[in-house]
Every structure is written in C-alpha cells, then in structure tokens.
Design an enzyme around this catalytic site. Structure first.
Site, PDB file in Angstrom:
ATOM      1  N   TRP A 107      -9.172  -3.837  51.224  1.00  0.00           N
ATOM      2  CA  TRP A 107     -10.074  -4.377  50.674  1.00  0.00           C
ATOM      3  C   TRP A 107     -10.371  -5.751  50.869  1.00  0.00           C
ATOM      4  O   TRP A 107     -11.467  -6.030  50.412  1.00  0.00           O
ATOM      5  CB  TRP A 107      -9.195  -4.270  49.130  1.00  0.00           C
ATOM      6  CG  TRP A 107      -8.977  -2.987  48.435  1.00  0.00           C
ATOM      7  CD1 TRP A 107      -7.900  -2.227  48.339  1.00  0.00           C
ATOM      8  CD2 TRP A 107      -9.985  -1.987  48.341  1.00  0.00           C
ATOM      9  NE1 TRP A 107      -8.240  -0.920  47.938  1.00  0.00           N
ATOM     10  CE2 TRP A 107      -9.327  -0.710  47.810  1.00  0.00           C
ATOM     11  CE3 TRP A 107     -11.619  -1.856  48.257  1.00  0.00           C
ATOM     12  CZ2 TRP A 107     -10.195   0.333  47.400  1.00  0.00           C
ATOM     13  CZ3 TRP A 107     -12.188  -0.857  47.944  1.00  0.00           C
ATOM     14  CH2 TRP A 107     -11.509   0.232  47.612  1.00  0.00           C
TER      15      TRP A 107
ATOM     16  N   LYS B 105      -6.658   0.701  37.459  1.00  0.00           N
ATOM     17  CA  LYS B 105      -5.434   0.537  38.055  1.00  0.00           C
ATOM     18  C   LYS B 105      -4.240   0.058  36.968  1.00  0.00           C
ATOM     19  O   LYS B 105      -3.478   0.878  36.635  1.00  0.00           O
ATOM     20  CB  LYS B 105      -5.270  -0.152  39.315  1.00  0.00           C
ATOM     21  CG  LYS B 105      -5.822   0.517  40.572  1.00  0.00           C
ATOM     22  CD  LYS B 105      -7.040  -0.044  41.094  1.00  0.00           C
ATOM     23  CE  LYS B 105      -7.506   0.942  42.190  1.00  0.00           C
ATOM     24  NZ  LYS B 105      -8.552   0.179  43.001  1.00  0.00           N
TER      25      LYS B 105
ATOM     26  N   ASP C 148      -9.307 -10.979  44.061  1.00  0.00           N
ATOM     27  CA  ASP C 148      -9.343  -9.590  43.774  1.00  0.00           C
ATOM     28  C   ASP C 148      -8.348  -9.064  43.316  1.00  0.00           C
ATOM     29  O   ASP C 148      -7.316  -8.682  43.975  1.00  0.00           O
ATOM     30  CB  ASP C 148      -9.972  -8.792  44.771  1.00  0.00           C
ATOM     31  CG  ASP C 148     -10.143  -7.292  44.384  1.00  0.00           C
ATOM     32  OD1 ASP C 148      -9.869  -6.925  43.492  1.00  0.00           O
ATOM     33  OD2 ASP C 148     -10.597  -6.611  45.530  1.00  0.00           O
TER      34      ASP C 148
END
Ligand SMILES: *Cc1c(COP(=O)(O)O)cnc(C)c1O
Length: 367
Positions: free
Chosen positions: A102, A203, A179
């Site tokens: 990511w 999530k 993030d």
C-alpha cells in the site's frame, strides 16, 4: 443459518448488531416511512445522521475542532492522488516511508505530482518490519511525510507514532500523513501528531464506498493547478461533505458502527480485545513448527495476520477444511500466497478461538 466467521481483509466483517439494526430500520427509518438510501442528502433526516456520525467520531476518538472530518468517495486509492495534489503547497518534494504494497501504491501515484524521497524502507527484508525512527532520513524541503501505519497485505503495523520533530532534530516542520485504512478505530488515536489521516471504510469503519479524511484546518489550501473540484479537500470542507451527494447509506452504517463502539466502551476497550485476539493467534503460530509468520515480532499487525504452512502443498486442503467449518476468506493476498486472517474490531473473540482450534487440529492431522 449456520455460523460463519469471515476473515476477509476487506470489504470485511461488520458487527452483527449493526447489521440487525440496519435491517430493522431498512424500510422505515425512525418512522419516516422510507429507507436512508431514499432520503435527500440535504433533508433534515439525513443531515441529522451525518451530524451525529461526525460528533460521535469526534467524541469517540477525541478529535479537536481544528481538525475537519470529511466523508469522501473514491476509496483510499483516490487519496494517493489527493494527498500530493493538496499538500504540496508550492513545494516539489514529498517523503514516503515504504513498508509494503500500500505504501508502494501511494508512492507510485505521488510520483506523478512530485519528487518522492523514500525516507525509510523495509524492502531489504521483504517488507517484514517497520523501519525504526533512527533510520528515517527526511528531505529538508519536503512538503509532508507519508506512511502506512498498518500494511494490510504484509501484516506489518507501527505500534508507535513517528515524532517528526525528534526524527529531524526539530529542523523540519512537515505534516505527518497516514493511510489508516486497516487499523483506524482499533486502538486509541491521538490525531494531533498528524496533519492528515485517511481511511477507506470497508475494513474497520463500515461498507465500501466511503473514505474518511481527518485533516488539520491549516492544510486546507488551494491545490495544484488543474486539480478537479472534487479532488480539492477545501471543496468538501467548505461544504461539510455536501458539495455533491455523499455516500449516504455508507455514512449511516458508519454511524451505527460508532454507536456499537461507544456501547462497547470505546477505543481503549477495543484495543484490549484486539490484543487478546491477536495474541491468541500469534501464540499458536509461534509455538508450532507447522505455521509461520514472517513479520518481525514487535511490528506484527493486530488486524491482519499473515501466516504460511510449512508445506505449501497443503494450502488448498487447509482452506477447504476451514471453509467446511465456516472459517471463510483465509486465503492470503494473491501477491504473497499463504494465509491471512483479518481480525478487525467486528471479528468476535469466538471467531479467533474457532480458527485457533481448527489450526491446532489441522496441524495434528497433517504434521
Ligand atoms: C484497502 C486499502 C487501500 C485501498 O483501499 P480502496 O478503498 O480499495 O481504494 C489502501 N490502503 C490500505 C492500507 C488498505 O488496506
């Protein structure tokens, strides 16, 4: 209905109580005769939902008033572009810490807008650890410093918040950007060391289609030339996330998730439960020669636990038997293979117990 436990990395399990309440309110929200999905986003009903969601988040996390809360769309991936577009503020460089897939995606996108300095990286050990603050080297002309507190695929989590003043000896004053897609709300969070936090909802917050942004007011600048109106944080801050139609139903479900978290005692209670759940799984993995987790111990994620079997030819059999027991979505990310158990806030303790007892049994019959 048989009991299943969903270990998906995202979209992920939601609290059953939340889904039941959404079901009760589906056709008739608070006696209005309609579903939240059908309401005008500017009507008083939805305005009350979004206002309560925001104030509950402020209270649950403890977010001071000089931080704006934005409810956006486009997933965490669109933030990979929005961050440089809005935070470069005339500068040409930004710093990124690379801890896995990511981070890498955020870096690749930022390179379209600026020169990226890799302040630290764990690539030398296949992204299995979080680089310690002493190893970070930050460019003196940096616009901001971006990192990924929880790498959802690699299962690496920062159990500390970088202190940029300390890291740079007080020489560089740049906002810290994070993030937090896969670990937000899993533990207490002090937002004040951060300039900007973003998180895709699917999530640990709610359904896909919503991305949460928490941004310090002074960072609401004019973005780089050519930035689409929808990609300017300022647009959304000036219009209280109502510049266009926000993802109304996802915001409503987020509100129910926040209610659920508040009822369960808030983030410090969640943290306690999350530690217990994660330890249960890591202890089993570490006590066996059959399972292995590649991540360095202090940097192991409480949310996403990757593990491999000693003999990878047993992977399919493991997944098949797990599925027969109602233990779903344990296959590791396609890029890394092996297994991954995602155990977000909404994964009940019983789900982890069921997984651990299955793993013990599988080891006994296949070791
Ligand atoms: C899932 C995830 C993303 C991507 O989210 P999308 O909403 O699919 O764009 C980005 N960063 C992290 C850490 C993630 O876990």
């Amino acid at each position: 209905m048989s009991i299943i436990y969903n270990f998906s990395a995202g979209p992920a399990v939601l609290p059953k109580e939340v889904l039941q309440r959404a079901q009760q309110e589906m056709l008739d929200w608070h006696g209005r005769g309609m579903s939240v999905m059908e309401m005008s986003h500017r009507g008083e009903e939805f305005m009350s939902i979004i206002a309560k969601t925001e104030s509950d988040l402020r209270e649950l996390v403890g977010i001071p008033n000089h931080y704006k809360i934005l409810f956006l769309q486009g997933g965490a991936s669109s933030q990979f572009a929005m961050v440089p577009m809005n935070l470069l503020r005339g500068k040409r460089k930004a710093d990124y810490v690379n801890t896995g897939q990511w981070s890498q995606k955020a870096i690749d996108e930022a390179r379209k807008y600026c020169q990226v300095n890799i302040a630290a990286s764990s690539e030398d050990a296949c992204f299995t650890y979080a680089p310690s603050p002493e190893s970070w080297v930050i460019d003196s002309n940096t616009a901001y410093v971006h990192y990924t507190p929880n790498e959802t695929i690699g299962g690496v989590e920062f159990n500390w918040v970088p202190d940029l003043a300390q890291i740079t000896g007080g020489k560089i004053d740049a906002p810290l950007v994070a993030d937090m897609s896969s670990n937000i709300l899993s533990r207490p969070l002090d937002v004040t060391p951060f300039g900007l936090i973003y998180a895709g909802a699917q999530k640990n917050i709610g359904p896909a289609g919503l991305v949460l942004v928490i941004i310090r007011e002074d960072l609401l600048n004019t973005p780089i030339a050519g930035t689409p109106t929808m990609y300017a944080y300022k647009t959304h801050a000036d219009h209280h996330s109502m510049y266009n139609t926000p993802p109304t139903y996802a915001i409503y479900i987020m509100g129910l998730v926040l209610d659920w978290l508040i009822q369960r005692g808030g983030l410090s209670e969640m943290e306690k439960i999350n530690i217990v759940k994660a330890n249960l799984l890591y202890e089993l993995i570490d006590s066996s020669d059959f399972y292995r987790c590649p991540v360095s111990k202090p940097d192991r994620s409480r949310m996403n636990i990757p593990f491999t079997l000693k003999d990878s030819s047993l992977d399919n059999e493991f997944l098949k038997q797990a599925k027969a027991r109602g233990l779903l979505q344990l296959k590791g990310h396609r890029s890394v293979g092996g297994m991954r158990a995602s155990i977000y806030n909404a994964m009940p303790y019983e789900g982890v117990v069921a997984l651990v007892s299955f793993m013990k049994e599988f080891e006994k019959t296949h070791a």
